[in-house]
Design a protein around this motif. Structure first.
Motif, PDB file in Angstrom:
ATOM      1  N   GLU A 162       0.821  -1.207   0.000  1.00  0.00           N
ATOM      2  CA  GLU A 162       0.000   0.000   0.000  1.00  0.00           C
ATOM      3  C   GLU A 162       0.860   1.264   0.000  1.00  0.00           C
ATOM      4  OE1 GLU A 162       0.047  -1.614   4.329  1.00  0.00           O
ATOM      5  OE2 GLU A 162       0.075  -2.401   2.267  1.00  0.00           O
ATOM      6  N   ASP A 163       2.016   1.226   0.678  1.00  0.00           N
ATOM      7  CA  ASP A 163       2.915   2.373   0.669  1.00  0.00           C
ATOM      8  C   ASP A 163       3.588   2.523  -0.691  1.00  0.00           C
ATOM      9  OD1 ASP A 163       2.403   3.121   3.326  1.00  0.00           O
ATOM     10  OD2 ASP A 163       3.856   1.674   4.087  1.00  0.00           O
ATOM     11  N   ARG A 164       3.897   1.395  -1.307  1.00  0.00           N
ATOM     12  CA  ARG A 164       4.497   1.423  -2.650  1.00  0.00           C
ATOM     13  C   ARG A 164       3.563   2.127  -3.628  1.00  0.00           C
ATOM     14  NH1 ARG A 164       5.208  -4.399  -4.111  1.00  0.00           N
ATOM     15  NH2 ARG A 164       6.476  -4.307  -2.219  1.00  0.00           N
ATOM     16  N   ARG A 165       2.292   1.758  -3.577  1.00  0.00           N
ATOM     17  CA  ARG A 165       1.322   2.383  -4.490  1.00  0.00           C
ATOM     18  C   ARG A 165       1.167   3.872  -4.188  1.00  0.00           C
ATOM     19  NH1 ARG A 165      -1.077  -2.771  -3.771  1.00  0.00           N
ATOM     20  NH2 ARG A 165      -2.294  -2.056  -1.976  1.00  0.00           N
ATOM     21  N   ALA A 166       1.227   4.243  -2.911  1.00  0.00           N
ATOM     22  CA  ALA A 166       1.111   5.653  -2.532  1.00  0.00           C
ATOM     23  C   ALA A 166       2.287   6.461  -3.064  1.00  0.00           C
ATOM     24  CB  ALA A 166       1.021   5.785  -1.016  1.00  0.00           C
ATOM     25  N   VAL A 167       3.481   5.892  -3.005  1.00  0.00           N
ATOM     26  CA  VAL A 167       4.673   6.582  -3.511  1.00  0.00           C
ATOM     27  C   VAL A 167       4.589   6.773  -5.021  1.00  0.00           C
ATOM     28  CG1 VAL A 167       7.152   6.280  -3.921  1.00  0.00           C
ATOM     29  CG2 VAL A 167       6.221   5.956  -1.621  1.00  0.00           C
ATOM     30  N   VAL A 168       4.188   5.732  -5.741  1.00  0.00           N
ATOM     31  CA  VAL A 168       4.075   5.848  -7.202  1.00  0.00           C
ATOM     32  C   VAL A 168       2.988   6.851  -7.574  1.00  0.00           C
ATOM     33  CG1 VAL A 168       3.602   4.605  -9.352  1.00  0.00           C
ATOM     34  CG2 VAL A 168       4.986   3.530  -7.566  1.00  0.00           C
ATOM     35  N   ALA A 169       1.878   6.851  -6.828  1.00  0.00           N
ATOM     36  CA  ALA A 169       0.806   7.817  -7.086  1.00  0.00           C
ATOM     37  C   ALA A 169       1.302   9.243  -6.879  1.00  0.00           C
ATOM     38  CB  ALA A 169      -0.390   7.530  -6.181  1.00  0.00           C
ATOM     39  N   ALA A 170       2.091   9.462  -5.843  1.00  0.00           N
ATOM     40  CA  ALA A 170       2.652  10.795  -5.611  1.00  0.00           C
ATOM     41  C   ALA A 170       3.590  11.182  -6.737  1.00  0.00           C
ATOM     42  CB  ALA A 170       3.383  10.823  -4.267  1.00  0.00           C
ATOM     43  N   ALA A 171       4.440  10.247  -7.146  1.00  0.00           N
ATOM     44  CA  ALA A 171       5.391  10.516  -8.224  1.00  0.00           C
ATOM     45  C   ALA A 171       4.682  10.866  -9.519  1.00  0.00           C
ATOM     46  CB  ALA A 171       6.296   9.308  -8.428  1.00  0.00           C
ATOM     47  N   ALA A 172       3.530  10.237  -9.763  1.00  0.00           N
ATOM     48  CA  ALA A 172       2.783  10.451 -11.001  1.00  0.00           C
ATOM     49  C   ALA A 172       2.235  11.870 -11.118  1.00  0.00           C
ATOM     50  CB  ALA A 172       1.635   9.447 -11.109  1.00  0.00           C
ATOM     51  N   GLY A 173       2.307  12.660 -10.049  1.00  0.00           N
ATOM     52  CA  GLY A 173       1.873  14.041 -10.112  1.00  0.00           C
ATOM     53  C   GLY A 173       2.882  14.966 -10.762  1.00  0.00           C
ATOM     54  N   ALA A 174       4.095  14.474 -11.014  1.00  0.00           N
ATOM     55  CA  ALA A 174       5.133  15.290 -11.643  1.00  0.00           C
ATOM     56  C   ALA A 174       5.018  15.225 -13.165  1.00  0.00           C
ATOM     57  CB  ALA A 174       6.511  14.806 -11.201  1.00  0.00           C
ATOM     58  N   GLN A 175       5.792  16.075 -13.841  1.00  0.00           N
ATOM     59  CA  GLN A 175       5.854  16.005 -15.309  1.00  0.00           C
ATOM     60  C   GLN A 175       6.489  14.699 -15.773  1.00  0.00           C
ATOM     61  OE1 GLN A 175       7.846  19.131 -17.393  1.00  0.00           O
ATOM     62  NE2 GLN A 175       6.316  20.687 -16.910  1.00  0.00           N
ATOM     63  N   ALA A 176       7.516  14.265 -15.062  1.00  0.00           N
ATOM     64  CA  ALA A 176       8.273  13.084 -15.469  1.00  0.00           C
ATOM     65  C   ALA A 176       8.647  12.267 -14.244  1.00  0.00           C
ATOM     66  CB  ALA A 176       9.534  13.488 -16.224  1.00  0.00           C
ATOM     67  N   VAL A 177       8.728  10.950 -14.429  1.00  0.00           N
ATOM     68  CA  VAL A 177       9.014  10.019 -13.337  1.00  0.00           C
ATOM     69  C   VAL A 177      10.025   8.995 -13.832  1.00  0.00           C
ATOM     70  CG1 VAL A 177       8.047   8.346 -11.713  1.00  0.00           C
ATOM     71  CG2 VAL A 177       6.636  10.249 -12.526  1.00  0.00           C
ATOM     72  N   VAL A 178      11.052   8.733 -13.016  1.00  0.00           N
ATOM     73  CA  VAL A 178      12.004   7.667 -13.310  1.00  0.00           C
ATOM     74  C   VAL A 178      12.107   6.789 -12.066  1.00  0.00           C
ATOM     75  CG1 VAL A 178      14.352   7.061 -14.006  1.00  0.00           C
ATOM     76  CG2 VAL A 178      13.287   9.146 -14.908  1.00  0.00           C
ATOM     77  N   LEU A 179      11.761   5.511 -12.219  1.00  0.00           N
ATOM     78  CA  LEU A 179      11.774   4.544 -11.126  1.00  0.00           C
ATOM     79  C   LEU A 179      12.823   3.480 -11.419  1.00  0.00           C
ATOM     80  CD1 LEU A 179       7.902   3.922 -10.864  1.00  0.00           C
ATOM     81  CD2 LEU A 179       9.232   5.677  -9.676  1.00  0.00           C
ATOM     82  N   ILE A 180      13.641   3.151 -10.424  1.00  0.00           N
ATOM     83  CA  ILE A 180      14.697   2.153 -10.598  1.00  0.00           C
ATOM     84  C   ILE A 180      14.632   1.167  -9.440  1.00  0.00           C
ATOM     85  CG2 ILE A 180      17.183   1.757 -10.821  1.00  0.00           C
ATOM     86  CD1 ILE A 180      15.979   5.273 -11.254  1.00  0.00           C
ATOM     87  N   GLU A 181      14.749  -0.118  -9.755  1.00  0.00           N
ATOM     88  CA  GLU A 181      14.777  -1.180  -8.757  1.00  0.00           C
ATOM     89  C   GLU A 181      15.887  -2.176  -9.105  1.00  0.00           C
ATOM     90  OE1 GLU A 181      12.510  -2.248  -5.834  1.00  0.00           O
ATOM     91  OE2 GLU A 181      12.799  -0.079  -5.930  1.00  0.00           O
ATOM     92  N   PRO A 182      16.268  -3.049  -8.167  1.00  0.00           N
ATOM     93  CA  PRO A 182      17.274  -4.064  -8.496  1.00  0.00           C
ATOM     94  C   PRO A 182      16.845  -4.905  -9.703  1.00  0.00           C
ATOM     95  CG  PRO A 182      16.861  -4.016  -6.135  1.00  0.00           C
ATOM     96  CD  PRO A 182      15.822  -3.141  -6.762  1.00  0.00           C
ATOM     97  N   GLY A 183      17.820  -5.332 -10.484  1.00  0.00           N
ATOM     98  CA  GLY A 183      17.530  -6.118 -11.688  1.00  0.00           C
ATOM     99  C   GLY A 183      17.308  -7.583 -11.393  1.00  0.00           C
ATOM    100  N   THR A 184      16.381  -7.861 -10.491  1.00  0.00           N
ATOM    101  CA  THR A 184      16.003  -9.214 -10.100  1.00  0.00           C
ATOM    102  C   THR A 184      14.584  -9.484 -10.591  1.00  0.00           C
ATOM    103  OG1 THR A 184      15.069  -8.439  -8.013  1.00  0.00           O
ATOM    104  CG2 THR A 184      17.412  -9.037  -8.004  1.00  0.00           C
ATOM    105  N   PRO A 185      14.146 -10.733 -10.608  1.00  0.00           N
ATOM    106  CA  PRO A 185      12.742 -10.970 -10.982  1.00  0.00           C
ATOM    107  C   PRO A 185      11.762 -10.183 -10.131  1.00  0.00           C
ATOM    108  CG  PRO A 185      13.962 -13.025 -11.060  1.00  0.00           C
ATOM    109  CD  PRO A 185      14.896 -11.994 -10.476  1.00  0.00           C
ATOM    110  N   ASP A 186      12.007 -10.102  -8.826  1.00  0.00           N
ATOM    111  CA  ASP A 186      11.101  -9.337  -7.960  1.00  0.00           C
ATOM    112  C   ASP A 186      11.182  -7.842  -8.246  1.00  0.00           C
ATOM    113  OD1 ASP A 186      10.105 -11.573  -6.724  1.00  0.00           O
ATOM    114  OD2 ASP A 186      11.388 -11.418  -4.956  1.00  0.00           O
TER     115      ASP A 186
END
Length: 324
Positions: A162-186
Motif C-alpha cells: 500500500e505504501d508502494r502504491r502511494a509513492v508511485v501515485a505521488a510521483a505520477a503528479g510530476a511532469q516526469a518520473v524515473v523509477l529504478i529497482e534491483p535487476g532481479t525478478p522481484d
C-alpha cells in the motif's frame, strides 16, 4: 563514477572499525536482497549509513545515470527545474540527476535522519541547490505542485504494497518520473506494477520500453533488466571484498512523462531496445530486442556491412533499429 562523488566517499569509513562496517554491510545486503517490506527506515545510525554509502552509492549512481541517459536521449530539449528524490537517502540519484542536467533544484525526501545528514555532508559545496527533508515514505505522501521530475531508486522493495502504491501515485503528479529497482525478478515485477500505475495515471512511457502498452514478457519466464558497469575504488573493494576493478550492476527501470510534455518536445515512439547482452558469434551478432510489436531476435551478419559493425559495438540497453 562522478569524480566529485568518488572524492566525497573517499574518507567515509575513516575511524569506523572494520568489523562494525562489515556487520552493517552484511545486514544491508540481507535487506537489499531479501523480501522484508517495512514501515521503518532500513538505515538506523551513522555506521549503517556510512556502510551503505560506501557499499551502494557507486552502483546506485551508475544505474540511475544509465536510466536518466536513456530518458534524456528521448527528450533532448527537456530539463527539469524542480526535482524531488523520494526515499533518496544519501543522495545517489540526486548526484546522477546533477550529472545529467544543470540548473535545477533538488529536494530529497527520506525518513532516516542519519542518511539525510550524511547526504547533506557528502553534497556540501558540490550540489548546492539541494534541500534534505525528513518525510515518511508511504501513505499520504505528496510532491509539490510544479515538480518537473521525480526519481525513486531502490526504494519500492523496502515498502509495504500500500505504501508502494502511494509513492508511485505521488510521483505520477510530476511532469516526469524515473523509477529504478534491483535487476532481479522481484525488482522487475515491482517496476512492471508501477509502470501500469503510471500509464493508468495518463503518463507515457519513454524508456526503456518502445510503447506504453502491456509488457510482452511473461512473468516467471523472464524479466526485463539492464546492466551498468561500476568502477570499484579501493574503498569499494574494502567494503565489498573482491579483487576486480569493476562490477556490473543489474537494474530494472521505467521512465515516463506527461504526454503534453512529450509532444511539446517531439518525443515520439520510443526506440526498439536491446534487452539482453549482445551475443557475439563468429561472423554474426545476435540481438534480443523489445519492439513495439513484442520481443524478437535479430541476427546481424558480416554481409550487413556497416550494420554489422554497429551491432558489434552495440550494448545492452541501447536503442536499435531492427531490419525489416
Amino acid at each position: 563514477m562522478h569524480d566529485e562523488l568518488r572524492a566525497a566517499l573517499a574518507g567515509l569509513l575513516d575511524g569506523l572499525p572494520p568489523t562494525q562496517a562489515a556487520r552493517a554491510v552484511d545486514r544491508l545486503i540481507a535487506n537489499y536482497r531479501g523480501r522484508t517490506p517495512t514501515d521503518a527506515p532500513v538505515l538506523r545510525d551513522r555506521a549503517d549509513v556510512a556502510a551503505y554509502a560506501a557499499y551502494r552509492m557507486p552502483a546506485t549512481f551508475e544505474a540511475v545515470r544509465h536510466a536518466l541517459d536513456a530518458f534524456a536521449a528521448r527528450l533532448p530539449g527537456w530539463s527539469p527545474a524542480a526535482h524531488v528524490d523520494i526515499g533518496g537517502g544519501t543522495g545517489a540519484a540526486s548526484w546522477a540527476v546533477a550529472a545529467t542536467w544543470t540548473g535545477h533544484r533538488t529536494t530529497v525526501y527520506d525518513w532516516a535522519e542519519p542518511a539525510l545528514d550524511l547526504g547533506r555532508e557528502l553534497a556540501a559545496g558540490v550540489l548546492p541547490e539541494t534541500d534534505w527533508q525528513r518525510r515518511v515514505i508511504g501513505a499520504g505522501m505528496t510532491v509539490p505542485e510544479g515538480t518537473d521530475l521525480v526519481t525513486v531508486s531502490y526504494v519500492l522493495g523496502e515498502l509495504r504494497p500500500e505504501d508502494r502504491r502511494a509513492v508511485v501515485a505521488a510521483a505520477a503528479g510530476a511532469q516526469a518520473v524515473v523509477l529504478i529497482e534491483p535487476g532481479t525478478p522481484d525488482g522487475y515485477l515491482r517496476i512492471r506494477e508501477a509502470r501500469g500505475q503510471l500509464t493508468d495515471a495518463g503518463l507515457r512511457v519513454v524508456a526503456p520500453c518502445p510503447h506504453s502498452g502491456a509488457c510482452p514478457i511473461v512473468p516467471g519466464e523472464d524479466w526485463c533488466h539492464m546492466s551498468a558497469r561500476v568502477a570499484r575504488s579501493s574503498l569499494h573493494r574494502q567494503v565489498k571484498g573482491g579483487s576486480l576493478p569493476y562490477e556490473d550492476e543489474k537494474f530494472s527501470y521505467v521512465a515516463a512523462i506527461r504526454p503534453e510534455v512529450a509532444d511539446e518536445h517531439g518525443a515520439g515512439a520510443a526506440p526498439t531496445r536491446i534487452v539482453r547482452k549482445p551475443q557475439l558469434r563468429k561472423g554474426q551478432v545476435l540481438l534480443d530486442l523489445c519492439t513495439e510489436r513484442g520481443l524478437r531476435r535479430d541476427t546481424v551478419t558480416k554481409r550487413h556491412g556497416e550494420r554489422y559493425k554497429a551491432a558489434r559495438d552495440a550494448e545492452w540497453g541501447d536503442a536499435w533499429e531492427p531490419a525489416g
